[in-house]
Write an enzyme that holds these catalytic residues in place. Sequence first.
Site, PDB file in Angstrom:
ATOM      1  N   ASP A 142       1.010  -1.226   0.056  1.00  0.00           N
ATOM      2  CA  ASP A 142       0.092   0.081  -0.219  1.00  0.00           C
ATOM      3  C   ASP A 142       0.952   1.245  -0.039  1.00  0.00           C
ATOM      4  O   ASP A 142       1.809   1.288   0.848  1.00  0.00           O
ATOM      5  CB  ASP A 142      -0.948   0.038   1.079  1.00  0.00           C
ATOM      6  CG  ASP A 142      -1.955  -1.273   1.281  1.00  0.00           C
ATOM      7  OD1 ASP A 142      -1.706  -2.113   0.206  1.00  0.00           O
ATOM      8  OD2 ASP A 142      -2.572  -1.352   2.189  1.00  0.00           O
ATOM      9  N   ASP A 182     -15.061  -5.965   0.201  1.00  0.00           N
ATOM     10  CA  ASP A 182     -14.717  -5.666   1.807  1.00  0.00           C
ATOM     11  C   ASP A 182     -15.908  -5.977   2.729  1.00  0.00           C
ATOM     12  O   ASP A 182     -16.825  -5.216   2.638  1.00  0.00           O
ATOM     13  CB  ASP A 182     -14.250  -4.259   2.015  1.00  0.00           C
ATOM     14  CG  ASP A 182     -12.952  -3.958   1.088  1.00  0.00           C
ATOM     15  OD1 ASP A 182     -12.138  -4.867   0.673  1.00  0.00           O
ATOM     16  OD2 ASP A 182     -12.613  -2.932   0.977  1.00  0.00           O
TER      17      ASP A 182
END
Length: 244
Positions: free
Chosen positions: A7, A129
Site C-alpha cells: 500500500d 470488503d
Amino acid sequence: MIIPAFDLINGEIVRLYKGNFFNRTKYDINLYKRLKDYEIKGVKKIHLVDLDGAKNIKDRQIKVFRDIISYTNIPIQIGGGIRNEEDINMFLNLGVKKVVIGSSAIKNKTKVKKWLKIYGPNVIILALDIIIKNNNKEIAIHGWQETTNITLEEIIEYFSPIGLKHVLCTDISKDGTLSGPNNILYKDIVKKFKHISFQASGGVSRLKDLLSLKKTGVKSVIIGRSLLENKFTIEEALKCWQSE
C-alpha cells in the site's frame, strides 16, 4: 498463489490498521530491492494499492507506478479509487495486468457491468470488503467508512451472468491485525461460487494460516503486513503454498 501487497502513500510503503488512514505504519523498505528479490524468488503477482488516489483522484501516484512497472517483470494488479474508464485505461497503458474495482461495483453497478464486457473478466477484479453482521456478509465501501445493506452474495450473483471471474474478499475485522484469517468465510463462499477465483486478504500472521487458507479452496492469498514485518520469508510462504 501468494501475492505480496504494498500500500503506497506518496511512494512510501505503509499499512493501515483496519483501513484507517489515521492509524498507519510506515515501513522503511526499499520497494525496488524487494521487488527484485521477489522476482528472483519466483513471485508471480504483486498487489499495489494507490492510497493517495483512493482519497483523491487528483493525487494519483502515476509516476511511482510507471517506475515500478517499468522496473519489474512481475505482473501487477492495482487498486485504489478506480472510478472511471480513464483510470482503467491509464493503468492498463502503464502495463498493469489487472485492475481492482471496489466501491464502484456497489455504487455504479451498471457501469462496472459495462467494464466487465469491455475489458473482460480476466482484467477486472472486484474487491468486496465485508463486515459480518448477524451472519450476513455486508459490504463496506469508501475505505470502509460506509456500510451497505448489500451482501457479498448479492453482488457476485449480479455480476456472474456477464462472466465475473475474480473476487478479492477481505474481512475488515481481520485486515492488518495479524489475528488469523476468517477460514469459515472463505470455505463458505468458495463452496457457493465454484466459478469464482477468490483472493483472500486479511489476518495472515504465520505459515499455518497459509496452509489453512489453501484448504478453503481460495486460489490466492494477499499478504501485506506479515511479509513487511518478517513474520516469515517469501521463500517460506511460496514453499508452504506449493507443498499442500
